[in-house]
Design an enzyme around this catalytic site. Structure first.
Site, short mmCIF file in Angstrom:
data_model
loop_
_atom_site.label_atom_id
_atom_site.label_comp_id
_atom_site.label_asym_id
_atom_site.label_seq_id
_atom_site.Cartn_x
_atom_site.Cartn_y
_atom_site.Cartn_z
N HIS A 114 12.62 15.11 34.60
CA HIS A 114 12.18 13.71 34.55
C HIS A 114 12.47 13.04 35.89
O HIS A 114 11.64 12.31 36.44
CB HIS A 114 12.91 12.95 33.43
CG HIS A 114 12.37 13.21 32.06
ND1 HIS A 114 12.44 14.43 31.45
CD2 HIS A 114 11.75 12.37 31.18
CE1 HIS A 114 11.89 14.35 30.25
NE2 HIS A 114 11.47 13.12 30.07
N HIS A 121 1.94 -10.38 -6.04
CA HIS A 121 1.31 -11.70 -6.02
C HIS A 121 2.36 -12.74 -6.40
O HIS A 121 3.13 -12.53 -7.34
CB HIS A 121 0.17 -11.80 -7.04
CG HIS A 121 -0.88 -10.75 -6.90
ND1 HIS A 121 -0.89 -9.59 -7.66
CD2 HIS A 121 -1.97 -10.67 -6.09
CE1 HIS A 121 -1.93 -8.85 -7.33
NE2 HIS A 121 -2.60 -9.47 -6.37
N SER A 142 -0.42 -3.38 -10.99
CA SER A 142 -0.44 -4.76 -10.51
C SER A 142 0.71 -5.57 -11.08
O SER A 142 1.21 -5.30 -12.18
CB SER A 142 -1.77 -5.40 -10.87
OG SER A 142 -1.93 -6.62 -10.19
N GLN A 168 -6.98 14.21 -7.84
CA GLN A 168 -7.87 15.15 -7.16
C GLN A 168 -8.68 14.47 -6.05
O GLN A 168 -9.02 15.10 -5.04
CB GLN A 168 -8.80 15.86 -8.15
CG GLN A 168 -9.73 14.96 -8.95
CD GLN A 168 -9.12 14.46 -10.24
OE1 GLN A 168 -7.91 14.34 -10.37
NE2 GLN A 168 -9.97 14.16 -11.21
#
Length: 427
Positions: free
Chosen positions: A415, A323, A233, A186
């Protein structure tokens, strides 16, 4: 921890799987919450705060009196540690500032690039089993250096409807502009759409559980950027007989205590080192206050023996750890050949905890193998690179004909005309 010896390369993918649910398993829940928050705003935030955090709040906005009270509750010792860490993080991230890059690609054609801050950023700070006030340092410090105008922070309240004092103190110290007592899916939805209280932001930062990770990914469908997929982690250590087994075990446990869905892996070219580390893990885990959490993470983790450095680095790059600790005699080989890692820690006296808190590098890093294509948070995460160009009369003469030819070849007459009109005006 499961021990694996000389795994066949064809089995690496299976061996290195993370203990996480798939996006599909969570996405339905996230979409439901997002739709409710988009339609119902603060009322829906209140409903989910009561459901998941067990508290009914009069207001989700943290007021100045709460911040002042928190400031008085944080010990001088902790304030000193936070200030030391902030100083190092500022020093490292200020060093990442770059000057304007200017090039004259042709005579009269000037091109340059400048950085501009993202005006409105949202920071998600987990509060559950560990109030990660250190993550505020990692996010709000570079956001402030970058010059972000609005820095919104969301973090879940406790059962008393309060936010951990260290979180509030650190937020005040680092320039956060608004703090809200909202957590989980939320909170991400609130920052994505904006509510009566929470401002809509342009980019969301911060780690979280698997639900928060998926919520951030869903947010990108609504034109809100995110730092990276940063979920549970993880840590991989590569070690040989030169490694201190007790140090290695402490590093493995430091990540295991984050959550039951964390994963730690030891890769070693020494069977003796594997045995020593396993014994140290068993000894050290008993003394941890978060032993139950760490044990479940350890159960998902592995000790892998390989015979040589090349096999080890190949396996590590295949995993792409968040890590990565290197405790090897041949450390230069690993430094030079590491292609996929969020952050690398080198030598016996460089614990992963240093990067988590106070060395100066950023600890908000890609997980779940995303280190193969994502960087960790840095100063550039809070900026956009904008390009500029200015063409003189001489310059348009230099490159005009090439533009006309290319535009004509692509069938884009307007262009071509945009250049032709200018060239004709100079005849």
């Amino acid at each position: 921890m499961k021990k694996i010896f000389n795994p066949d390369r064809k089995d690496w993918k299976k061996i290195l799987e993370r203990p996480t649910q798939t996006v599909a398993a969570i996405e339905e829940t996230v979409n439901t919450v997002f739709k409710e928050v988009q339609e119902g705003g603060d009322k829906v935030l209140d409903k989910y705060t009561q459901k998941f955090d067990g508290v009914a709040l009069e207001s989700i906005l943290v007021v100045p009196s709460e911040i002042q009270e928190a400031k008085n509750l944080v010990s001088d010792q902790l304030k000193g540690a936070i200030n030391l860490a902030k100083s190092n993080i500022e020093l490292f991230h200020k060093a990442q500032q770059t000057n304007r890059v200017t090039v004259e690609t042709q005579p009269g054609v000037q091109c340059w690039q400048e950085k501009r801050p993202i005006q409105k950023v949202g920071l998600y700070i987990p509060g559950g089993t560990a109030p990660l006030f250190s993550t505020i340092l990692m996010l709000a410090v570079p956001a402030t250096i970058a010059g972000c105008q609005e820095i919104v922070l969301c973090t879940p309240p406790n059962k008393e409807g309060k936010v951990n004092p260290a979180i509030l103190y650190t937020a005040l110290l680092c320039g956060v502009t608004k703090i809200f007592k909202v957590g989980g899916i939320q909170a991400i939805a609130g920052m994505t759409f904006g509510t009566e209280s929470i401002p809509q932001v342009y980019k969301i930062f911060g780690p979280g559980n698997q639900y928060v990770t998926v919520a951030k990914q869903i947010a990108t469908k609504y034109r809100v950027a995110i730092d990276m997929p940063a979920g549970p982690s993880e840590l991989l250590v590569v070690a040989d007989d030169t490694a201190n087994a007790s140090f290695v075990a402490s590093d493995l446990l430091s990540q295991a205590e984050h959550g039951i869905d964390s994963q730690v892996i030891l890769v070693s070219t020494s069977k003796a080192s594997i045995e020593a580390v396993e014994l140290e893990v068993e000894k050290q885990i008993d003394a941890l206050p978060r032993k139950e959490i760490a044990q479940k993470a350890i159960d998902n983790s592995k000790l892998i023996y390989v015979e040589d450095d090349q096999t080890a680095i190949d396996l590590i790059n295949a995993y792409g750890p968040e890590h990565f600790i290197v405790c090897m005699a041949n450390e230069d080989f690993y430094i030079e050949n590491t292609m996929n890692a969020g952050s690398v820690f080198i030598g016996n006296y460089t614990p992963e905890s240093a990067g988590d808190y106070a060395s100066g590098t950023n600890h908000t890093l890609p997980t779940n193998g995303y280190a193969k294509q994502y960087s960790g948070v840095n100063l550039d995460s809070f900026t956009k690179s904008m390009t500029f160009q200015k063409i003189s009369e001489a310059g348009i003469k230099e490159i005009g004909n090439a533009i006309e030819i290319m535009a004509d070849a692509e069938g884009l007459q307007a262009h071509k005309n945009a250049v032709t009109l200018r060239l004709n005006s100079l005849k």
